[in-house]
Design a protein around this motif. Sequence first.
Motif, PDB file in Angstrom:
ATOM      1  N   ALA A   1     -12.020   8.128   2.359  1.00  0.00           N
ATOM      2  CA  ALA A   1     -11.363   8.814   3.470  1.00  0.00           C
ATOM      3  C   ALA A   1      -9.891   8.460   3.532  1.00  0.00           C
ATOM      4  CB  ALA A   1     -12.039   8.442   4.788  1.00  0.00           C
ATOM      5  N   ILE A   2      -9.069   9.502   3.768  1.00  0.00           N
ATOM      6  CA  ILE A   2      -7.627   9.327   3.928  1.00  0.00           C
ATOM      7  C   ILE A   2      -7.168  10.097   5.161  1.00  0.00           C
ATOM      8  CG2 ILE A   2      -7.148   9.015   1.460  1.00  0.00           C
ATOM      9  CD1 ILE A   2      -6.195  12.024   1.482  1.00  0.00           C
ATOM     10  N   GLU A   3      -6.060   9.658   5.734  1.00  0.00           N
ATOM     11  CA  GLU A   3      -5.444  10.453   6.783  1.00  0.00           C
ATOM     12  C   GLU A   3      -4.878  11.699   6.123  1.00  0.00           C
ATOM     13  OE1 GLU A   3      -2.383  10.098  10.546  1.00  0.00           O
ATOM     14  OE2 GLU A   3      -2.491   8.444   9.116  1.00  0.00           O
TER      15      GLU A   3
ATOM     16  N   ARG B   1      -9.169   6.605  -3.944  1.00  0.00           N
ATOM     17  CA  ARG B   1      -9.961   5.399  -3.695  1.00  0.00           C
ATOM     18  C   ARG B   1      -9.181   4.350  -2.921  1.00  0.00           C
ATOM     19  NH1 ARG B   1     -12.475   5.684  -9.630  1.00  0.00           N
ATOM     20  NH2 ARG B   1     -14.227   7.016  -9.085  1.00  0.00           N
ATOM     21  N   THR B   2      -7.897   4.196  -3.248  1.00  0.00           N
ATOM     22  CA  THR B   2      -7.097   3.125  -2.644  1.00  0.00           C
ATOM     23  C   THR B   2      -5.977   3.629  -1.749  1.00  0.00           C
ATOM     24  OG1 THR B   2      -5.505   3.058  -4.455  1.00  0.00           O
ATOM     25  CG2 THR B   2      -7.507   1.694  -4.680  1.00  0.00           C
ATOM     26  N   GLY B   3      -5.609   4.908  -1.889  1.00  0.00           N
ATOM     27  CA  GLY B   3      -4.477   5.464  -1.158  1.00  0.00           C
ATOM     28  C   GLY B   3      -3.143   5.223  -1.843  1.00  0.00           C
ATOM     29  N   ALA B   4      -3.120   4.486  -2.939  1.00  0.00           N
ATOM     30  CA  ALA B   4      -1.870   4.123  -3.620  1.00  0.00           C
ATOM     31  C   ALA B   4      -1.087   5.353  -4.057  1.00  0.00           C
ATOM     32  CB  ALA B   4      -2.169   3.249  -4.832  1.00  0.00           C
ATOM     33  N   ALA B   5       0.236   5.297  -3.850  1.00  0.00           N
ATOM     34  CA  ALA B   5       1.130   6.336  -4.368  1.00  0.00           C
ATOM     35  C   ALA B   5       1.259   6.115  -5.866  1.00  0.00           C
ATOM     36  CB  ALA B   5       2.486   6.246  -3.683  1.00  0.00           C
ATOM     37  N   LEU B   6       1.027   7.157  -6.648  1.00  0.00           N
ATOM     38  CA  LEU B   6       1.041   7.041  -8.102  1.00  0.00           C
ATOM     39  C   LEU B   6       2.272   7.661  -8.742  1.00  0.00           C
ATOM     40  CD1 LEU B   6      -2.727   7.872  -8.676  1.00  0.00           C
ATOM     41  CD2 LEU B   6      -1.655   5.597  -8.567  1.00  0.00           C
TER      42      LEU B   6
ATOM     43  N   GLU C   1       5.090   5.200  -0.617  1.00  0.00           N
ATOM     44  CA  GLU C   1       4.208   4.533   0.332  1.00  0.00           C
ATOM     45  C   GLU C   1       2.790   5.064   0.154  1.00  0.00           C
ATOM     46  OE1 GLU C   1       5.116   2.061   2.430  1.00  0.00           O
ATOM     47  OE2 GLU C   1       7.080   2.185   1.467  1.00  0.00           O
ATOM     48  N   PRO C   2       1.786   4.211   0.325  1.00  0.00           N
ATOM     49  CA  PRO C   2       0.392   4.659   0.171  1.00  0.00           C
ATOM     50  C   PRO C   2      -0.061   5.540   1.330  1.00  0.00           C
ATOM     51  CG  PRO C   2       0.425   2.412   0.969  1.00  0.00           C
ATOM     52  CD  PRO C   2       1.866   2.790   0.675  1.00  0.00           C
ATOM     53  N   LEU C   3      -1.143   6.275   1.094  1.00  0.00           N
ATOM     54  CA  LEU C   3      -1.813   7.015   2.153  1.00  0.00           C
ATOM     55  C   LEU C   3      -2.620   6.024   2.985  1.00  0.00           C
ATOM     56  CD1 LEU C   3      -3.300   9.993   0.097  1.00  0.00           C
ATOM     57  CD2 LEU C   3      -1.222  10.001   1.495  1.00  0.00           C
ATOM     58  N   THR C   4      -2.834   6.368   4.238  1.00  0.00           N
ATOM     59  CA  THR C   4      -3.707   5.559   5.082  1.00  0.00           C
ATOM     60  C   THR C   4      -5.147   5.869   4.711  1.00  0.00           C
ATOM     61  OG1 THR C   4      -2.093   5.601   6.869  1.00  0.00           O
ATOM     62  CG2 THR C   4      -4.350   5.037   7.465  1.00  0.00           C
TER      63      THR C   4
ATOM     64  N   ARG D   1     -14.613   5.832  10.262  1.00  0.00           N
ATOM     65  CA  ARG D   1     -14.031   5.281  11.487  1.00  0.00           C
ATOM     66  C   ARG D   1     -12.598   4.835  11.223  1.00  0.00           C
ATOM     67  NH1 ARG D   1     -14.409  -0.495  11.944  1.00  0.00           N
ATOM     68  NH2 ARG D   1     -14.328  -0.361  14.204  1.00  0.00           N
ATOM     69  N   ASP D   2     -11.824   4.813  12.284  1.00  0.00           N
ATOM     70  CA  ASP D   2     -10.440   4.341  12.237  1.00  0.00           C
ATOM     71  C   ASP D   2     -10.461   2.876  12.654  1.00  0.00           C
ATOM     72  OD1 ASP D   2      -7.771   3.750  12.510  1.00  0.00           O
ATOM     73  OD2 ASP D   2      -7.271   5.602  13.560  1.00  0.00           O
ATOM     74  N   ASP D   3     -10.290   2.003  11.681  1.00  0.00           N
ATOM     75  CA  ASP D   3     -10.378   0.555  11.942  1.00  0.00           C
ATOM     76  C   ASP D   3      -9.007  -0.115  12.080  1.00  0.00           C
ATOM     77  OD1 ASP D   3      -9.604   0.787   9.306  1.00  0.00           O
ATOM     78  OD2 ASP D   3     -10.951  -0.784   8.582  1.00  0.00           O
ATOM     79  N   ARG D   4      -7.967   0.687  12.192  1.00  0.00           N
ATOM     80  CA  ARG D   4      -6.621   0.097  12.220  1.00  0.00           C
ATOM     81  C   ARG D   4      -6.357  -0.751  13.446  1.00  0.00           C
ATOM     82  NH1 ARG D   4      -3.092   5.304  11.297  1.00  0.00           N
ATOM     83  NH2 ARG D   4      -4.720   6.093  12.674  1.00  0.00           N
ATOM     84  N   TRP D   5      -7.070  -0.555  14.513  1.00  0.00           N
ATOM     85  CA  TRP D   5      -6.777  -1.274  15.761  1.00  0.00           C
ATOM     86  C   TRP D   5      -7.813  -2.338  16.077  1.00  0.00           C
ATOM     87  CZ3 TRP D   5      -2.364   0.623  15.237  1.00  0.00           C
ATOM     88  CH2 TRP D   5      -2.158   1.974  14.979  1.00  0.00           C
ATOM     89  N   ASP D   6      -8.672  -2.638  15.115  1.00  0.00           N
ATOM     90  CA  ASP D   6      -9.697  -3.684  15.323  1.00  0.00           C
ATOM     91  C   ASP D   6      -9.044  -5.045  15.461  1.00  0.00           C
ATOM     92  OD1 ASP D   6     -11.508  -1.694  15.093  1.00  0.00           O
ATOM     93  OD2 ASP D   6     -12.387  -2.370  13.217  1.00  0.00           O
TER      94      ASP D   6
END
Length: 106
Positions: A39-41, A73-78, A84-87, A101-106
């Motif tokens: 999953a990516i934003e 898989r990782t969001g890395a910019a290639l 900058e990578p994807l979220t 789920r959005d775990d950024r605020w855990d």
Amino acid sequence: MSDWVNVAPAGEIEPGKHQLVDVDDVPIAVFNIDGSYYAIEDLCSHEEYPIAEGEVKDNRITCPQHGAEFCLRTGAALTAPAYEPLTTFPVRIHEGVVQVRDDRWD
């Protein structure tokens, strides 16, 4: 912290395809890559352009706006122009349903 959100029954998202879902007002694209889910934003990190409709090949997605490539898989910019990578977000299969789920605020 968000709860797990149902995306689709496992197997409904075909390999190389995606399903969009809104999680706490964040557009998230869940991709099936060879039977695994990622999953990516749905925003390119280069200019915040929706990226989910970009071309998917193997585990890479190409931004339809400027052609930058990212690893799903990782969001890395290639490739440029993105640096900058994807979220990315955690994905699981629970009782036969793909969830994210959005775990950024855990």
